[in-house]
Scaffold this motif. Sequence first.
Motif, PDB file in Angstrom:
ATOM      1  N   GLY A 107       0.864  -1.162   0.000  1.00 45.88           N
ATOM      2  CA  GLY A 107       0.000   0.000   0.000  1.00 45.88           C
ATOM      3  C   GLY A 107       0.904   1.217   0.000  1.00 45.88           C
ATOM      4  O   GLY A 107       1.967   1.204   0.631  1.00 45.88           O
ATOM      5  N   LEU A 108       0.520   2.249  -0.722  1.00 42.61           N
ATOM      6  CA  LEU A 108       1.340   3.456  -0.782  1.00 42.61           C
ATOM      7  C   LEU A 108       1.207   4.267   0.510  1.00 42.61           C
ATOM      8  O   LEU A 108       0.371   3.975   1.364  1.00 42.61           O
ATOM      9  CB  LEU A 108       0.936   4.299  -1.988  1.00 42.61           C
ATOM     10  N   THR A 109       2.042   5.276   0.657  1.00 42.66           N
ATOM     11  CA  THR A 109       2.030   6.133   1.835  1.00 42.66           C
ATOM     12  C   THR A 109       1.654   7.556   1.442  1.00 42.66           C
ATOM     13  O   THR A 109       1.660   7.906   0.251  1.00 42.66           O
ATOM     14  CB  THR A 109       3.402   6.149   2.519  1.00 42.66           C
ATOM     15  N   ALA A 112       4.255   9.157  -0.619  1.00 44.69           N
ATOM     16  CA  ALA A 112       4.513   8.526  -1.917  1.00 44.69           C
ATOM     17  C   ALA A 112       3.178   8.003  -2.432  1.00 44.69           C
ATOM     18  O   ALA A 112       2.840   6.840  -2.275  1.00 44.69           O
ATOM     19  CB  ALA A 112       5.532   7.400  -1.779  1.00 44.69           C
ATOM     20  N   ASP A 113       2.414   8.888  -3.043  1.00 49.35           N
ATOM     21  CA  ASP A 113       1.015   8.617  -3.354  1.00 49.35           C
ATOM     22  C   ASP A 113       0.682   9.111  -4.759  1.00 49.35           C
ATOM     23  O   ASP A 113       0.736  10.311  -5.040  1.00 49.35           O
ATOM     24  CB  ASP A 113       0.145   9.332  -2.309  1.00 49.35           C
ATOM     25  N   ILE A 114       0.347   8.187  -5.659  1.00 41.44           N
ATOM     26  CA  ILE A 114       0.084   8.581  -7.037  1.00 41.44           C
ATOM     27  C   ILE A 114      -1.246   9.316  -7.202  1.00 41.44           C
ATOM     28  O   ILE A 114      -1.520   9.867  -8.267  1.00 41.44           O
ATOM     29  CB  ILE A 114       0.129   7.377  -7.992  1.00 41.44           C
ATOM     30  N   VAL A 147      -3.275  -1.802  -2.128  1.00 45.56           N
ATOM     31  CA  VAL A 147      -3.769  -0.442  -2.340  1.00 45.56           C
ATOM     32  C   VAL A 147      -2.718   0.291  -3.171  1.00 45.56           C
ATOM     33  O   VAL A 147      -1.900   1.055  -2.659  1.00 45.56           O
ATOM     34  CB  VAL A 147      -4.041   0.263  -0.998  1.00 45.56           C
ATOM     35  N   LEU A 148      -2.728   0.001  -4.460  1.00 43.74           N
ATOM     36  CA  LEU A 148      -1.746   0.545  -5.391  1.00 43.74           C
ATOM     37  C   LEU A 148      -2.151   1.926  -5.889  1.00 43.74           C
ATOM     38  O   LEU A 148      -1.347   2.616  -6.512  1.00 43.74           O
ATOM     39  CB  LEU A 148      -1.589  -0.386  -6.605  1.00 43.74           C
ATOM     40  N   ALA A 153      -4.089   4.886   4.042  1.00 48.02           N
ATOM     41  CA  ALA A 153      -4.195   5.800   5.181  1.00 48.02           C
ATOM     42  C   ALA A 153      -5.474   6.612   5.044  1.00 48.02           C
ATOM     43  O   ALA A 153      -6.046   6.727   3.959  1.00 48.02           O
ATOM     44  CB  ALA A 153      -2.987   6.742   5.222  1.00 48.02           C
ATOM     45  N   LYS A 154      -5.906   7.171   6.149  1.00 48.53           N
ATOM     46  CA  LYS A 154      -7.075   8.047   6.130  1.00 48.53           C
ATOM     47  C   LYS A 154      -6.662   9.425   5.616  1.00 48.53           C
ATOM     48  O   LYS A 154      -5.616   9.947   5.984  1.00 48.53           O
ATOM     49  CB  LYS A 154      -7.662   8.175   7.527  1.00 48.53           C
TER      50      LYS A 154
END
Length: 226
Positions: A107-109, A112-114, A147-148, A153-154
């Motif tokens: 899952g991304l953070t 680092a979130d597309i 979760v690509l 995260a909320k």
Amino acid sequence: MHLNTLKPGTLTKSVPACSATRCISSRAVKGQLGTGSSAAYCNPLGVHALVFAGDWTEASVRKVASGAAAAGYQLVEVPAFNAATLDVELTKLVFEEHGSGAACSLGLTIDADISSTDKAVVARGAAELDSALTFASSIGAKHLCGVLYSALAKYPRPPTIEGRRNCVRELKVLADKAADEGVKLCLEVVNRYLTLHPAPGSRCSSHKCGLGLSVTWAFTIECLIW
């Protein structure tokens, strides 16, 4: 049958053999990384590596592979966080020793979130996904899931049109590369307690992305509430 009551080998023994034309054989599954019995299984079963270990040191890799094999699982889901730091050759060797196949997930953070509107954050997310794909392909995994499409995260606010556009663009690029490497992307649909962002499956389905439901507990929570 509750998984907590299973003895080692129960899953392997209890799965009926069936025609190779109708089902996936264990050789086909294990052939991702190694060899094994040619018996066919109607429903090859996998387990997440975090069931057995919380890191990816040599000792943990061996613990994961041996534990999964002893319980009768044919596949191990390997968390591909910080994939560039994971040992490809060690993973291949140990999984081959135990006849285990592999899938990868992450899952991304927020950083680092597309699906972000910040170009630098999008770039870091794309790089993280690319690294995970390289690792997955290198160890012979045929699926990269999780979760690509956003941070696991909320969020303090709903997704934006620009962010969704960024997400779809990057997933298309990743899916095309994954297809060239023989890896299928699976976008895991999770509930509102994990992220507010919906998986953009309808926009990416034509670009070799699949959808996966997190039925282990994410949807259970929703069902209990409703």
